[in-house]
Design a protein around this motif. Structure first.
Motif, PDB file in Angstrom:
ATOM      1  N   ARG A 233       0.831  -1.211   0.000  1.00 26.96           N
ATOM      2  CA  ARG A 233       0.000   0.000   0.000  1.00 26.96           C
ATOM      3  C   ARG A 233       0.866   1.261   0.000  1.00 26.96           C
ATOM      4  O   ARG A 233       0.572   2.225  -0.706  1.00 26.96           O
ATOM      5  CB  ARG A 233      -0.942   0.014   1.202  1.00 26.96           C
ATOM      6  CG  ARG A 233      -2.166  -0.811   0.998  1.00 26.96           C
ATOM      7  CD  ARG A 233      -3.133  -0.091   0.072  1.00 26.96           C
ATOM      8  NE  ARG A 233      -4.164  -0.982  -0.405  1.00 26.96           N
ATOM      9  CZ  ARG A 233      -4.813  -0.829  -1.525  1.00 26.96           C
ATOM     10  NH1 ARG A 233      -4.546   0.164  -2.314  1.00 26.96           N
ATOM     11  NH2 ARG A 233      -5.741  -1.667  -1.887  1.00 26.96           N
ATOM     12  N   GLU A 234       1.922   1.245   0.769  1.00 27.36           N
ATOM     13  CA  GLU A 234       2.803   2.407   0.850  1.00 27.36           C
ATOM     14  C   GLU A 234       3.540   2.628  -0.470  1.00 27.36           C
ATOM     15  O   GLU A 234       3.630   3.750  -0.971  1.00 27.36           O
ATOM     16  CB  GLU A 234       3.817   2.244   1.985  1.00 27.36           C
ATOM     17  CG  GLU A 234       3.210   2.276   3.373  1.00 27.36           C
ATOM     18  CD  GLU A 234       2.563   0.963   3.802  1.00 27.36           C
ATOM     19  OE1 GLU A 234       2.680  -0.042   3.068  1.00 27.36           O
ATOM     20  OE2 GLU A 234       1.930   0.939   4.882  1.00 27.36           O
ATOM     21  N   SER A 235       4.067   1.546  -1.059  1.00 28.68           N
ATOM     22  CA  SER A 235       4.806   1.692  -2.317  1.00 28.68           C
ATOM     23  C   SER A 235       3.864   2.037  -3.471  1.00 28.68           C
ATOM     24  O   SER A 235       4.227   2.790  -4.370  1.00 28.68           O
ATOM     25  CB  SER A 235       5.605   0.422  -2.638  1.00 28.68           C
ATOM     26  OG  SER A 235       4.752  -0.702  -2.779  1.00 28.68           O
TER      27      SER A 235
ATOM     28  N   GLU B 277       1.198   3.878  -3.135  1.00 31.78           N
ATOM     29  CA  GLU B 277       0.896   5.304  -2.963  1.00 31.78           C
ATOM     30  C   GLU B 277       2.002   6.176  -3.543  1.00 31.78           C
ATOM     31  O   GLU B 277       1.737   7.232  -4.117  1.00 31.78           O
ATOM     32  CB  GLU B 277       0.666   5.629  -1.489  1.00 31.78           C
ATOM     33  CG  GLU B 277       0.221   7.047  -1.224  1.00 31.78           C
ATOM     34  CD  GLU B 277      -0.996   7.480  -2.029  1.00 31.78           C
ATOM     35  OE1 GLU B 277      -1.039   8.670  -2.441  1.00 31.78           O
ATOM     36  OE2 GLU B 277      -1.907   6.655  -2.259  1.00 31.78           O
TER      37      GLU B 277
ATOM     38  N   LEU C 279       1.419   6.138  -7.296  1.00 28.43           N
ATOM     39  CA  LEU C 279       0.241   6.939  -7.646  1.00 28.43           C
ATOM     40  C   LEU C 279       0.507   8.424  -7.461  1.00 28.43           C
ATOM     41  O   LEU C 279       0.038   9.248  -8.256  1.00 28.43           O
ATOM     42  CB  LEU C 279      -0.961   6.496  -6.815  1.00 28.43           C
ATOM     43  CG  LEU C 279      -1.469   5.080  -7.062  1.00 28.43           C
ATOM     44  CD1 LEU C 279      -2.630   4.764  -6.119  1.00 28.43           C
ATOM     45  CD2 LEU C 279      -1.880   4.875  -8.512  1.00 28.43           C
ATOM     46  N   GLU C 280       1.270   8.771  -6.427  1.00 29.10           N
ATOM     47  CA  GLU C 280       1.594  10.178  -6.194  1.00 29.10           C
ATOM     48  C   GLU C 280       2.462  10.734  -7.316  1.00 29.10           C
ATOM     49  O   GLU C 280       2.336  11.900  -7.703  1.00 29.10           O
ATOM     50  CB  GLU C 280       2.294  10.340  -4.841  1.00 29.10           C
ATOM     51  CG  GLU C 280       2.573  11.766  -4.444  1.00 29.10           C
ATOM     52  CD  GLU C 280       1.316  12.618  -4.250  1.00 29.10           C
ATOM     53  OE1 GLU C 280       1.451  13.858  -4.223  1.00 29.10           O
ATOM     54  OE2 GLU C 280       0.199  12.058  -4.121  1.00 29.10           O
TER      55      GLU C 280
ATOM     56  N   ARG D 115       0.031  11.500  -9.945  1.00 30.57           N
ATOM     57  CA  ARG D 115      -0.756  12.663  -9.508  1.00 30.57           C
ATOM     58  C   ARG D 115       0.007  13.964  -9.702  1.00 30.57           C
ATOM     59  O   ARG D 115      -0.557  14.980 -10.083  1.00 30.57           O
ATOM     60  CB  ARG D 115      -1.087  12.499  -8.016  1.00 30.57           C
ATOM     61  CG  ARG D 115      -2.541  12.446  -7.697  1.00 30.57           C
ATOM     62  CD  ARG D 115      -2.769  12.267  -6.200  1.00 30.57           C
ATOM     63  NE  ARG D 115      -3.259  10.932  -5.915  1.00 30.57           N
ATOM     64  CZ  ARG D 115      -2.684  10.035  -5.148  1.00 30.57           C
ATOM     65  NH1 ARG D 115      -1.567  10.316  -4.507  1.00 30.57           N
ATOM     66  NH2 ARG D 115      -3.212   8.847  -4.980  1.00 30.57           N
TER      67      ARG D 115
END
Length: 200
Positions: free
Chosen positions: A168-170, A172, A175-176, A179
């Motif tokens: 989940r952290e990696s 994100e 995805l960031e 973004r």
């Protein structure tokens, strides 16, 4: 398609296509039941496939034109426009906004042949002259992609990544990065300026 789109279309009295597959029909009613399920969730039409073909085409499509390839093409066109001095909003409009808001809906409704026959001469000539070059450049990549799906590499990669304790952290972080890419930050601004988003 996405669950969000399926629900939106259902509420509008429309539907999205669905594939159906029956591996084993013990009751003799499996086809009837799966067709009823498709209708119940609002499918526009149903087509029959196999579980293997559905998995292959789904993984291939997501990595290809549906999400992976289209993001890559959007980014490449946008980056060239920016390198040539076009503003972020102009580059986004000519790359994503016009495609998603004007052309893709028409292609979906009328077909690519209709689009080519009903556009300006400059767009028509450019599309006819350049589409084969894009086909030739991308075909080897799509062949590699399908082989990677078929031999299990893509499924294994998804399983391996999703099994990591810090997935989940990696995710994100990845995805960031998307973004914060200029193209999608420009897109956020352009979307906010659409008339439907400025109603008082």
């Amino acid at each position: 398609g996405s669950g969000t789109t399926l629900r939106t279309l259902f509420l509008e009295g429309k539907g999205l296509n669905s594939s159906i597959a029956v591996f084993q029909d013990v009751s003799g009613k499996a086809h009837e039941r799966v067709q009823a399920l498709g209708v119940a969730i609002g499918s526009g039409y149903l087509y029959e496939t196999t579980f293997a073909k559905e998995v292959y085409s789904d993984l291939y499509g997501e990595r290809g034109v549906l999400m992976g390839a289209i993001n890559g093409l959007f980014r490449a066109q946008y980056d060239v426009l920016r390198a040539q001095g076009h503003s972020p909003s102009e580059a986004f409009n000519e790359t994503v906004e016009e495609a998603t808001q004007s052309l893709y809906p028409l292609i979906g409704a009328k077909g690519m042949d209709w689009m080519y026959a009903n556009c300006s001469v400059t767009a028509q000539r450019g599309a006819l002259d350049w589409h084969q070059k894009f086909y030739d450049a991308s075909l080897p990549v799509f062949k590699d992609l399908y082989e990677s799906v078929k031999n299990g590499t893509e499924s294994q990669r998804a399983l391996d990544k999703n099994s990591q304790a810090d997935y989940r952290e990696s995710l994100e972080v990845e995805l960031e990065e998307i973004r914060q890419a200029e193209i999608w930050r420009a897109g956020e601004t352009v979307r906010s300026l659409r008339p439907e988003n400025n109603k008082k």
